[in-house]
Design a protein around this motif. Structure first.
Motif, PDB file in Angstrom:
ATOM      1  N   GLY A  34      -3.391  -1.870  14.715  1.00 31.71           N
ATOM      2  CA  GLY A  34      -3.731  -2.357  13.388  1.00 31.71           C
ATOM      3  C   GLY A  34      -2.811  -1.777  12.331  1.00 31.71           C
ATOM      4  N   ILE A  35      -2.511  -0.490  12.444  1.00 28.90           N
ATOM      5  CA  ILE A  35      -1.582   0.148  11.516  1.00 28.90           C
ATOM      6  C   ILE A  35      -0.204  -0.498  11.601  1.00 28.90           C
ATOM      7  N   LEU A  36       0.281  -0.677  12.814  1.00 24.46           N
ATOM      8  CA  LEU A  36       1.619  -1.253  12.995  1.00 24.46           C
ATOM      9  C   LEU A  36       1.678  -2.686  12.493  1.00 24.46           C
ATOM     10  N   LEU A  37       0.599  -3.450  12.714  1.00 24.16           N
ATOM     11  CA  LEU A  37       0.595  -4.850  12.302  1.00 24.16           C
ATOM     12  C   LEU A  37       0.514  -4.985  10.786  1.00 24.16           C
ATOM     13  N   ILE A  38      -0.303  -4.177  10.133  1.00 25.65           N
ATOM     14  CA  ILE A  38      -0.365  -4.227   8.667  1.00 25.65           C
ATOM     15  C   ILE A  38       0.970  -3.805   8.073  1.00 25.65           C
ATOM     16  N   ASP A  39       1.596  -2.800   8.674  1.00 23.42           N
ATOM     17  CA  ASP A  39       2.908  -2.361   8.194  1.00 23.42           C
ATOM     18  C   ASP A  39       3.936  -3.484   8.328  1.00 23.42           C
ATOM     19  N   GLU A  40       3.827  -4.259   9.394  1.00 21.04           N
ATOM     20  CA  GLU A  40       4.776  -5.353   9.612  1.00 21.04           C
ATOM     21  C   GLU A  40       4.503  -6.548   8.705  1.00 21.04           C
ATOM     22  N   ALA A 105       0.640  22.984  -2.281  1.00 15.51           N
ATOM     23  CA  ALA A 105      -0.288  21.859  -2.198  1.00 15.51           C
ATOM     24  C   ALA A 105       0.362  20.577  -2.713  1.00 15.51           C
ATOM     25  N   ILE A 106       1.050  20.662  -3.833  1.00 13.86           N
ATOM     26  CA  ILE A 106       1.718  19.490  -4.391  1.00 13.86           C
ATOM     27  C   ILE A 106       2.790  18.981  -3.431  1.00 13.86           C
ATOM     28  N   GLU A 107       3.523  19.910  -2.838  1.00 13.63           N
ATOM     29  CA  GLU A 107       4.544  19.525  -1.860  1.00 13.63           C
ATOM     30  C   GLU A 107       3.923  18.761  -0.686  1.00 13.63           C
ATOM     31  N   ILE A 108       2.812  19.271  -0.157  1.00 14.45           N
ATOM     32  CA  ILE A 108       2.127  18.636   0.966  1.00 14.45           C
ATOM     33  C   ILE A 108       1.682  17.230   0.604  1.00 14.45           C
ATOM     34  N   LEU A 109       1.144  17.066  -0.592  1.00 14.24           N
ATOM     35  CA  LEU A 109       0.527  15.799  -0.991  1.00 14.24           C
ATOM     36  C   LEU A 109       1.528  14.744  -1.436  1.00 14.24           C
ATOM     37  N   THR A 110       2.726  15.150  -1.808  1.00 16.96           N
ATOM     38  CA  THR A 110       3.668  14.198  -2.396  1.00 16.96           C
ATOM     39  C   THR A 110       4.935  13.970  -1.563  1.00 16.96           C
ATOM     40  N   ARG A 111       5.134  14.759  -0.528  1.00 19.27           N
ATOM     41  CA  ARG A 111       6.373  14.654   0.238  1.00 19.27           C
ATOM     42  C   ARG A 111       6.389  13.394   1.105  1.00 19.27           C
ATOM     43  N   GLU A 112       7.576  13.040   1.566  1.00 14.23           N
ATOM     44  CA  GLU A 112       7.708  11.924   2.500  1.00 14.23           C
ATOM     45  C   GLU A 112       7.066  12.302   3.832  1.00 14.23           C
ATOM     46  N   VAL A 113       6.332  11.377   4.397  1.00 13.73           N
ATOM     47  CA  VAL A 113       5.544  11.663   5.604  1.00 13.73           C
ATOM     48  C   VAL A 113       6.421  11.661   6.846  1.00 13.73           C
ATOM     49  N   GLU A 114       6.145  12.606   7.738  1.00 18.46           N
ATOM     50  CA  GLU A 114       6.777  12.658   9.055  1.00 18.46           C
ATOM     51  C   GLU A 114       5.709  12.494  10.133  1.00 18.46           C
ATOM     52  N   GLN A 115       6.121  12.060  11.302  1.00 15.18           N
ATOM     53  CA  GLN A 115       5.180  11.836  12.402  1.00 15.18           C
ATOM     54  C   GLN A 115       4.497  13.135  12.814  1.00 15.18           C
ATOM     55  N   ASP A 116       3.174  13.057  13.019  1.00 18.48           N
ATOM     56  CA  ASP A 116       2.379  14.200  13.452  1.00 18.48           C
ATOM     57  C   ASP A 116       1.974  13.971  14.908  1.00 18.48           C
ATOM     58  N   GLN A 117       2.448  14.812  15.795  1.00 18.90           N
ATOM     59  CA  GLN A 117       2.215  14.622  17.231  1.00 18.90           C
ATOM     60  C   GLN A 117       0.779  14.946  17.653  1.00 18.90           C
ATOM     61  N   LEU A 118      -0.007  15.513  16.747  1.00 12.72           N
ATOM     62  CA  LEU A 118      -1.389  15.850  17.100  1.00 12.72           C
ATOM     63  C   LEU A 118      -2.259  14.614  17.290  1.00 12.72           C
ATOM     64  N   PHE A 119      -1.879  13.508  16.662  1.00 11.96           N
ATOM     65  CA  PHE A 119      -2.673  12.286  16.726  1.00 11.96           C
ATOM     66  C   PHE A 119      -1.793  11.179  17.331  1.00 11.96           C
ATOM     67  N   HIS A 121      -2.259   8.342  18.789  1.00  9.75           N
ATOM     68  CA  HIS A 121      -2.516   6.916  18.619  1.00  9.75           C
ATOM     69  C   HIS A 121      -2.339   6.455  17.178  1.00  9.75           C
ATOM     70  N   ILE A 122      -1.892   7.349  16.303  1.00 11.43           N
ATOM     71  CA  ILE A 122      -1.703   6.977  14.899  1.00 11.43           C
ATOM     72  C   ILE A 122      -0.273   7.273  14.475  1.00 11.43           C
ATOM     73  N   ASN A 123       0.387   6.247  13.977  1.00 14.37           N
ATOM     74  CA  ASN A 123       1.733   6.396  13.443  1.00 14.37           C
ATOM     75  C   ASN A 123       1.597   6.723  11.952  1.00 14.37           C
ATOM     76  N   GLU A 124       1.694   8.008  11.626  1.00 10.79           N
ATOM     77  CA  GLU A 124       1.469   8.431  10.244  1.00 10.79           C
ATOM     78  C   GLU A 124       2.535   7.914   9.291  1.00 10.79           C
ATOM     79  N   VAL A 125       3.750   7.692   9.776  1.00  8.29           N
ATOM     80  CA  VAL A 125       4.809   7.166   8.918  1.00  8.29           C
ATOM     81  C   VAL A 125       4.467   5.743   8.492  1.00  8.29           C
ATOM     82  N   ALA A 126       4.064   4.908   9.449  1.00  8.22           N
ATOM     83  CA  ALA A 126       3.667   3.544   9.131  1.00  8.22           C
ATOM     84  C   ALA A 126       2.418   3.540   8.255  1.00  8.22           C
ATOM     85  N   LEU A 127       1.479   4.436   8.548  1.00  8.39           N
ATOM     86  CA  LEU A 127       0.254   4.510   7.763  1.00  8.39           C
ATOM     87  C   LEU A 127       0.550   4.908   6.322  1.00  8.39           C
TER      88      LEU A 127
END
Length: 224
Positions: A34-40, A105-119, A121-127
């Motif tokens: 669903g994430i990948l399809l909405i991103d597309e 905290a501001i850095e965490i919340l505003t930075r460009e997202v990178e893939q998180d291997q902990l999850f 089934h979720i592509n955090e970059v696409a999300l």
């Protein structure tokens, strides 16, 4: 530590879904694809029928998890903000200096997202792209007040409250901590959108990140 982190789960308001998608392989596939399809396609062109075709499952099977695509979007964006909250708490828990803690905290919340291997089934970059482009559609509806009362946006509000508390810790006399916190959250999405689509409307670019802008803005306001 790695084993502990693998057990982290983002908890979403049960009223948003009919069946917890994290409880089955099909549910996780619905989230993943669903994430990948909405991103597309974009959210407007996304349908459960198209998602069913993609995962080779009946459209009706998706409706067992989500009442409609609006609630699916609310689920995905809630997961995103929950993930950001987990990152913020984990990254700042051992920082005692209030200014350094707020900057992190501001850095965490505003930075460009990178893939998180902990999850897996979720592509955090696409999300993150979905959140940047589509998040406003989750709350700019006639039902927003009722959904707010039902707690659909509690994670986003809680994250903003965490940031507000950090702002107050740095400068208890600053008169607009809630407004500044929500401006950082919403403004970050807007700045990332401008970078991709309206470059003349922002000073953020390849050499100046939204994080740098919001850290500068916040430091200037709180130290003035």
């Amino acid at each position: 530590m790695n084993e502990l982190l693998k057990n982290i789960r983002i908890t979403i308001n049960e009223g948003i879904y009919l069946k917890d998608p994290e409880s089955s392989k099909l549910g996780k596939r619905i989230i993943e694809d669903g994430i990948l399809l909405i991103d597309e396609l974009g959210f407007d062109n996304f349908t459960f029928k198209k998602l069913g075709d993609r995962i080779q499952s009946n459209e009706s099977s998706i409706y067992r998890y989500f009442e409609n695509k609006h609630k699916f979007l609310v689920y995905l964006t809630s997961w995103y903000w929950g993930w950001k909250e987990y990152q913020l708490v984990f990254a700042t828990i051992n920082i005692s200096n209030t200014s350094e803690k707020l900057i992190k905290a501001i850095e965490i919340l505003t930075r460009e997202v990178e893939q998180d291997q902990l999850f897996s089934h979720i592509n955090e970059v696409a999300l993150s792209k979905i959140v940047i482009n589509e998040y406003s559609k989750s709350y700019l509806t006639k039902e927003v007040d009722n959904e707010n009362k039902e707690g659909y946006f509690v994670i986003y509000k809680r994250l903003s409250s965490r940031l507000k508390a950090m702002i107050i810790d740095v400068n208890p006399n600053y008169p607009y901590p809630a407004s500044l916190a929500s401006t950082i959250l919403a403004g970050s999405l807007h700045q990332h959108f401008l970078i991709d689509h309206f470059t003349s409307l922002t000073d953020c670019n390849a050499s100046t990140s939204p994080s740098q802008y919001f850290i500068h803005l916040t430091s200037t306001l709180l130290n003035s």
